[in-house]
Write an enzyme that holds these catalytic residues in place. Structure first.
Site, PDB file in Angstrom:
ATOM      1  N   PRO A   2       0.809  -1.209   0.000  1.00  0.00           N
ATOM      2  CA  PRO A   2       0.000   0.000   0.000  1.00  0.00           C
ATOM      3  C   PRO A   2       0.842   1.259   0.000  1.00  0.00           C
ATOM      4  CG  PRO A   2      -0.060  -1.024   2.152  1.00  0.00           C
ATOM      5  CD  PRO A   2       0.767  -1.890   1.308  1.00  0.00           C
ATOM      6  N   GLU A   3       0.379   2.230  -0.749  1.00  0.00           N
ATOM      7  CA  GLU A   3       0.972   3.563  -0.724  1.00  0.00           C
ATOM      8  C   GLU A   3      -0.070   4.484  -0.105  1.00  0.00           C
ATOM      9  OE1 GLU A   3       2.845   4.532  -4.508  1.00  0.00           O
ATOM     10  OE2 GLU A   3       3.134   2.417  -4.940  1.00  0.00           O
ATOM     11  N   LYS A  59       2.622   6.712   5.245  1.00  0.00           N
ATOM     12  CA  LYS A  59       2.061   5.362   5.150  1.00  0.00           C
ATOM     13  C   LYS A  59       1.807   4.753   6.524  1.00  0.00           C
ATOM     14  CE  LYS A  59       4.728   4.783   0.909  1.00  0.00           C
ATOM     15  NZ  LYS A  59       5.895   4.100   0.315  1.00  0.00           N
ATOM     16  N   ARG A 115       3.179 -11.642   4.303  1.00  0.00           N
ATOM     17  CA  ARG A 115       4.643 -11.651   4.318  1.00  0.00           C
ATOM     18  C   ARG A 115       5.230 -11.301   5.678  1.00  0.00           C
ATOM     19  NH1 ARG A 115       6.986  -8.759  -1.022  1.00  0.00           N
ATOM     20  NH2 ARG A 115       8.970  -9.329  -0.091  1.00  0.00           N
ATOM     21  N   ARG A 263      14.679  -1.537  -6.932  1.00  0.00           N
ATOM     22  CA  ARG A 263      13.281  -1.737  -7.330  1.00  0.00           C
ATOM     23  C   ARG A 263      13.120  -1.525  -8.820  1.00  0.00           C
ATOM     24  NH1 ARG A 263       9.945   0.040  -3.097  1.00  0.00           N
ATOM     25  NH2 ARG A 263       8.761  -1.745  -3.836  1.00  0.00           N
TER      26      ARG A 263
END
Length: 273
Positions: A2-3, A59, A115, A263
């Site tokens: 999520p951002e 966040k 995760r 990334r």
DNA sequence: CACAATACCTGCTAGC
DNA sequence: TGCTAGCAGGTATTGT
């Protein structure tokens, strides 16, 4: 995962059901998520407290609590796969549940995270303030102006993509929306911030605000569905992210990808210079 | 100091 | 079918 828009959506989704609730019990099902704090201590402190305001900074999801002693704030970071869901019966919770805050009627607020990279920390107000002080401005606040961005850019030799993802500079952008903002502004992800000049700075500012506003609108609507996320659907229409080899929707050139800061970054070689 | 690589985790998918 | 390498929307820490 999520951002900013997804975190905002989670806050809005749980707010009504969580605010004002008494925490009858708190269970940390995966001790690692509170490190370096003790999970047992977190459970003990939370039990018997009442949830106050639910809000967001960057966040971070922030859940105010009051009870014996001073006020405390539970700070939850979803990292890649975290999510917060209200359950009717907190005893019937999915395998990926990492923390359960159970209310007196057996319903509860559940932190799921396949995760297990997400984090849960309990802070005093003073402690929270100093942690949040490390974050850059909220991109959808008045603080985030073109002038501010121009000044920050002129002092920074970083590539644009890394600048946008750095939470101490701007709070809330992640890999997807940073890539999308750069595409919309026509800026190559490797472009050094301090080499950007005025029309481009303005375009970047406008792109960040526009994309985040639209994403909050779309995402917040979807996230009312409690089970949402797990699916591959991404509601905000992505124009470069994940489209390697596909034609640019503006000029038709093949979208390329590169590695930056470990990334994947996606960009159009023709539209972004 | 800046920057890159790696660690933290699990689960899914593309390719063999 | 079944295995494996590679990758995932994030960030803290370690190494150069």
């Amino acid at each position: 995962m999520p951002e900013l828009p997804e975190v905002e959506a989670v806050c809005r989704r749980i707010r009504r059901g969580a605010e004002g609730q008494l925490i009858a019990s708190a269970r940390i099902l995966r001790p690692g998520i509170t490190l370096p704090q003790s999970s047992a201590e977190t459970e003990e402190t939370l039990a018997g407290r009442r949830i106050g305001k639910v809000w967001r900074r960057g966040k971070n999801i922030l859940i105010g609590t009051s009870g014996a002693g001073e006020d405390r704030v539970l700070r939850i970071h979803l990292r890649m796969t975290g999510n917060l869901v209200l359950f009717k019966d907190a005893r019937l919770v999915p395998p990926a549940a990492r923390m359960v805050l159970e209310f007196p009627d057996r319903s509860g607020l559940v932190f799921t995270d396949s995760r297990a990279l997400g984090r849960v920390h309990l802070h005093s107000l003073a402690e929270l303030e100093s942690i949040l002080a490390e974050l850059g401005p909220e991109p959808l606040s008045r603080q985030f102006t073109v002038q501010w961005l121009a000044a920050a850019a002129s002092a920074c030799g970083q590539p644009a993509k890394l600048f946008l993802m750095d939470q101490s500079r701007i709070a809330g952008l992640g890999n997807i929306y940073a890539a999308e903002a750069l595409f919309q502004a026509g800026i190559h992800p490797g472009k050094r911030m301090k080499t950007l000049r005025m029309p481009k700075i303005g375009a970047l500012h406008a792109a960040i605000v526009d994309i985040l506003r639209r994403a909050v609108k779309v995402t917040a609507a979807e996230y009312r569905r409690p089970g949402y996320w797990g699916g591959e659907e991404w509601d905000f229409p992505l124009r470069v992210y994940g489209r390697k080899g596909e034609p640019c929707l503006v000029c038709g050139s093949k979208i390329r990808s590169m590695r930056q800061g470990g990334r994947s970054t996606y960009y159009c070689p023709r539209c972004q210079r």
